[in-house]
Design a protein around this motif. Structure first.
Motif, PDB file in Angstrom:
ATOM      1  N   ASN A  58       0.825  -1.212   0.000  1.00  0.00           N
ATOM      2  CA  ASN A  58       0.000   0.000   0.000  1.00  0.00           C
ATOM      3  C   ASN A  58       0.854   1.255   0.000  1.00  0.00           C
ATOM      4  O   ASN A  58       0.528   2.246  -0.671  1.00  0.00           O
ATOM      5  CB  ASN A  58      -0.952   0.008   1.201  1.00  0.00           C
ATOM      6  N   ALA A  59       1.970   1.237   0.722  1.00  0.00           N
ATOM      7  CA  ALA A  59       2.863   2.398   0.761  1.00  0.00           C
ATOM      8  C   ALA A  59       3.500   2.637  -0.611  1.00  0.00           C
ATOM      9  O   ALA A  59       3.597   3.784  -1.062  1.00  0.00           O
ATOM     10  CB  ALA A  59       3.941   2.205   1.821  1.00  0.00           C
ATOM     11  N   VAL A  60       3.912   1.574  -1.281  1.00  0.00           N
ATOM     12  CA  VAL A  60       4.495   1.726  -2.620  1.00  0.00           C
ATOM     13  C   VAL A  60       3.440   2.253  -3.588  1.00  0.00           C
ATOM     14  O   VAL A  60       3.730   3.125  -4.418  1.00  0.00           O
ATOM     15  CB  VAL A  60       5.112   0.400  -3.119  1.00  0.00           C
ATOM     16  N   ALA A  61       2.219   1.747  -3.479  1.00  0.00           N
ATOM     17  CA  ALA A  61       1.146   2.226  -4.354  1.00  0.00           C
ATOM     18  C   ALA A  61       0.863   3.706  -4.129  1.00  0.00           C
ATOM     19  O   ALA A  61       0.564   4.440  -5.066  1.00  0.00           O
ATOM     20  CB  ALA A  61      -0.122   1.404  -4.118  1.00  0.00           C
ATOM     21  N   GLU A  62       0.984   4.146  -2.861  1.00  0.00           N
ATOM     22  CA  GLU A  62       0.684   5.549  -2.545  1.00  0.00           C
ATOM     23  C   GLU A  62       1.856   6.493  -2.812  1.00  0.00           C
ATOM     24  O   GLU A  62       1.668   7.584  -3.335  1.00  0.00           O
ATOM     25  CB  GLU A  62       0.260   5.674  -1.080  1.00  0.00           C
ATOM     26  N   TYR A  63       3.067   6.082  -2.445  1.00  0.00           N
ATOM     27  CA  TYR A  63       4.220   6.981  -2.502  1.00  0.00           C
ATOM     28  C   TYR A  63       5.210   6.676  -3.616  1.00  0.00           C
ATOM     29  O   TYR A  63       6.163   7.422  -3.820  1.00  0.00           O
ATOM     30  CB  TYR A  63       4.971   6.970  -1.160  1.00  0.00           C
ATOM     31  N   GLY A  64       5.025   5.561  -4.307  1.00  0.00           N
ATOM     32  CA  GLY A  64       5.948   5.191  -5.373  1.00  0.00           C
ATOM     33  C   GLY A  64       7.206   4.541  -4.826  1.00  0.00           C
ATOM     34  O   GLY A  64       7.269   4.141  -3.659  1.00  0.00           O
ATOM     35  N   PRO A  65       8.237   4.452  -5.658  1.00  0.00           N
ATOM     36  CA  PRO A  65       9.466   3.753  -5.268  1.00  0.00           C
ATOM     37  C   PRO A  65      10.158   4.353  -4.042  1.00  0.00           C
ATOM     38  O   PRO A  65      10.892   3.664  -3.334  1.00  0.00           O
ATOM     39  CB  PRO A  65      10.374   3.884  -6.488  1.00  0.00           C
ATOM     40  N   GLU A  66       9.908   5.638  -3.774  1.00  0.00           N
ATOM     41  CA  GLU A  66      10.527   6.282  -2.605  1.00  0.00           C
ATOM     42  C   GLU A  66      10.065   5.653  -1.287  1.00  0.00           C
ATOM     43  O   GLU A  66      10.715   5.804  -0.251  1.00  0.00           O
ATOM     44  CB  GLU A  66      10.214   7.789  -2.570  1.00  0.00           C
ATOM     45  N   ALA A  67       8.943   4.948  -1.332  1.00  0.00           N
ATOM     46  CA  ALA A  67       8.389   4.334  -0.117  1.00  0.00           C
ATOM     47  C   ALA A  67       9.373   3.367   0.520  1.00  0.00           C
ATOM     48  O   ALA A  67       9.399   3.230   1.737  1.00  0.00           O
ATOM     49  CB  ALA A  67       7.077   3.620  -0.424  1.00  0.00           C
ATOM     50  N   THR A  68      10.188   2.725  -0.290  1.00  0.00           N
ATOM     51  CA  THR A  68      11.116   1.727   0.263  1.00  0.00           C
ATOM     52  C   THR A  68      12.117   2.341   1.232  1.00  0.00           C
ATOM     53  O   THR A  68      12.654   1.641   2.088  1.00  0.00           O
ATOM     54  CB  THR A  68      11.872   0.987  -0.850  1.00  0.00           C
ATOM     55  N   MET A  69      12.374   3.634   1.107  1.00  0.00           N
ATOM     56  CA  MET A  69      13.326   4.292   2.005  1.00  0.00           C
ATOM     57  C   MET A  69      12.624   5.076   3.120  1.00  0.00           C
ATOM     58  O   MET A  69      13.277   5.717   3.935  1.00  0.00           O
ATOM     59  CB  MET A  69      14.246   5.227   1.206  1.00  0.00           C
ATOM     60  N   MET A  70      11.295   4.973   3.167  1.00  0.00           N
ATOM     61  CA  MET A  70      10.555   5.665   4.227  1.00  0.00           C
ATOM     62  C   MET A  70      10.731   4.945   5.551  1.00  0.00           C
ATOM     63  O   MET A  70      10.962   3.736   5.595  1.00  0.00           O
ATOM     64  CB  MET A  70       9.063   5.740   3.880  1.00  0.00           C
ATOM     65  N   ARG A  71      10.578   5.694   6.629  1.00  0.00           N
ATOM     66  CA  ARG A  71      10.640   5.126   7.972  1.00  0.00           C
ATOM     67  C   ARG A  71       9.398   4.269   8.219  1.00  0.00           C
ATOM     68  O   ARG A  71       8.288   4.638   7.818  1.00  0.00           O
ATOM     69  CB  ARG A  71      10.685   6.236   9.019  1.00  0.00           C
ATOM     70  N   VAL A  72       9.603   3.153   8.891  1.00  0.00           N
ATOM     71  CA  VAL A  72       8.499   2.265   9.233  1.00  0.00           C
ATOM     72  C   VAL A  72       7.448   3.007  10.055  1.00  0.00           C
ATOM     73  O   VAL A  72       6.244   2.805   9.863  1.00  0.00           O
ATOM     74  CB  VAL A  72       9.038   1.036  10.003  1.00  0.00           C
ATOM     75  N   GLY A  73       7.876   3.880  10.939  1.00  0.00           N
ATOM     76  CA  GLY A  73       6.945   4.645  11.763  1.00  0.00           C
ATOM     77  C   GLY A  73       5.989   5.498  10.954  1.00  0.00           C
ATOM     78  O   GLY A  73       4.913   5.856  11.436  1.00  0.00           O
ATOM     79  N   ASP A  74       6.363   5.827   9.706  1.00  0.00           N
ATOM     80  CA  ASP A  74       5.506   6.655   8.849  1.00  0.00           C
ATOM     81  C   ASP A  74       4.503   5.841   8.032  1.00  0.00           C
ATOM     82  O   ASP A  74       3.557   6.406   7.490  1.00  0.00           O
ATOM     83  CB  ASP A  74       6.364   7.493   7.905  1.00  0.00           C
ATOM     84  N   ILE A  75       4.732   4.535   7.909  1.00  0.00           N
ATOM     85  CA  ILE A  75       3.846   3.720   7.061  1.00  0.00           C
ATOM     86  C   ILE A  75       3.177   2.572   7.815  1.00  0.00           C
ATOM     87  O   ILE A  75       2.357   1.868   7.248  1.00  0.00           O
ATOM     88  CB  ILE A  75       4.614   3.148   5.847  1.00  0.00           C
ATOM     89  N   MET A  76       3.491   2.420   9.084  1.00  0.00           N
ATOM     90  CA  MET A  76       2.949   1.296   9.860  1.00  0.00           C
ATOM     91  C   MET A  76       1.444   1.446  10.072  1.00  0.00           C
ATOM     92  O   MET A  76       0.872   2.525   9.908  1.00  0.00           O
ATOM     93  CB  MET A  76       3.642   1.216  11.213  1.00  0.00           C
ATOM     94  N   ASN A  77       0.839   0.344  10.453  1.00  0.00           N
ATOM     95  CA  ASN A  77      -0.572   0.309  10.808  1.00  0.00           C
ATOM     96  C   ASN A  77      -0.681   0.625  12.295  1.00  0.00           C
ATOM     97  O   ASN A  77      -0.143  -0.094  13.134  1.00  0.00           O
ATOM     98  CB  ASN A  77      -1.138  -1.081  10.506  1.00  0.00           C
ATOM     99  N   ARG A  78      -1.367   1.691  12.623  1.00  0.00           N
ATOM    100  CA  ARG A  78      -1.512   2.092  14.028  1.00  0.00           C
ATOM    101  C   ARG A  78      -2.760   1.488  14.671  1.00  0.00           C
ATOM    102  O   ARG A  78      -2.893   1.493  15.883  1.00  0.00           O
ATOM    103  CB  ARG A  78      -1.570   3.612  14.138  1.00  0.00           C
TER     104      ARG A  78
END
Length: 146
Positions: A58-78
Motif C-alpha cells: 500500500n505504501a508503494v502504491a501511494e508513494y511510489g518507489p521512494e516508499a522503500t526508504m521511508m521510515r516504518v513509523g511513517d507507514i505502519m498500521n496504528r
C-alpha cells in the motif's frame, strides 16, 4: 481451543522492529525470516503499531518507489488488531474476518506474547479435521476403540 494454546505451540514471542528502520530493511527481514509481519516497537515490551507485507504494498502504491526508504513509523498500521491468550480461536478468526487482516497480536494482560496468523488458524483447523477423520476411521474399523 484458546488462542494462548496456539501461541504456546508455535512459540511465544514476536519479531519487532524500530520505527526508525526503513521499509527496505524490514522487507529484507521478512525475506530472511520467511515472515510477512512485524511489531513496530520503540522499546522492548511495547508496541506502537505493526507492519505487514500488505502495508508495504500500500505504501508503494501511494508513494511510489521512494516508499522503500521511508521510515516504518511513517507507514505502519496504528490500528492494531489484538486478542487475549484467554480468547477462543473463533474470536480471533472473527477479528481477522472483520478487520480483513491476516495477523492478530496476542496479549497476556498488557504484554504482547505472540502473533496468530491466518496460517496458524488454517494449520490448527487442518490438524483438527485430520484427527477427526482418523478417529472416525478407527471407530468404523473397530481399532483404538475402548
Amino acid at each position: 481451543m484458546f488462542v494462548g494454546e496456539i501461541v504456546r505451540n508455535k512459540g511465544v514471542g514476536v519479531i519487532a522492529v524500530s520505527p526508525d528502520q526503513t521499509m527496505v530493511e524490514v522487507l529484507r527481514l521478512f525475506r530472511d525470516n520467511n515472515i510477512g509481519f512485524v511489531v513496530v516497537s520503540p522499546l522492548p515490551g511495547e508496541y506502537m503499531g505493526t507492519l505487514s507485507e500488505r502495508d508495504c504494498c500500500n505504501a508503494v502504491a501511494e508513494y511510489g518507489p521512494e516508499a522503500t526508504m521511508m521510515r516504518v513509523g511513517d507507514i505502519m498500521n496504528r490500528s492494531v488488531a489484538t486478542c487475549s491468550t484467554q480468547d477462543l480461536l473463533p474470536f480471533a478468526m472473527a477479528i481477522m474476518t472483520q478487520r480483513r487482516t491476516r495477523h492478530v497480536l496476542v496479549t497476556d494482560g498488557d504484554v504482547v506474547v505472540g502473533v496468530v496468523s491466518i496460517g496458524d488458524v488454517v494449520k490448527h483447523r487442518l490438524d483438527e479435521a485430520l484427527r477427526t477423520e482418523q478417529e472416525l476411521h478407527d471407530y468404523i474399523c473397530g481399532v483404538n476403540y475402548h
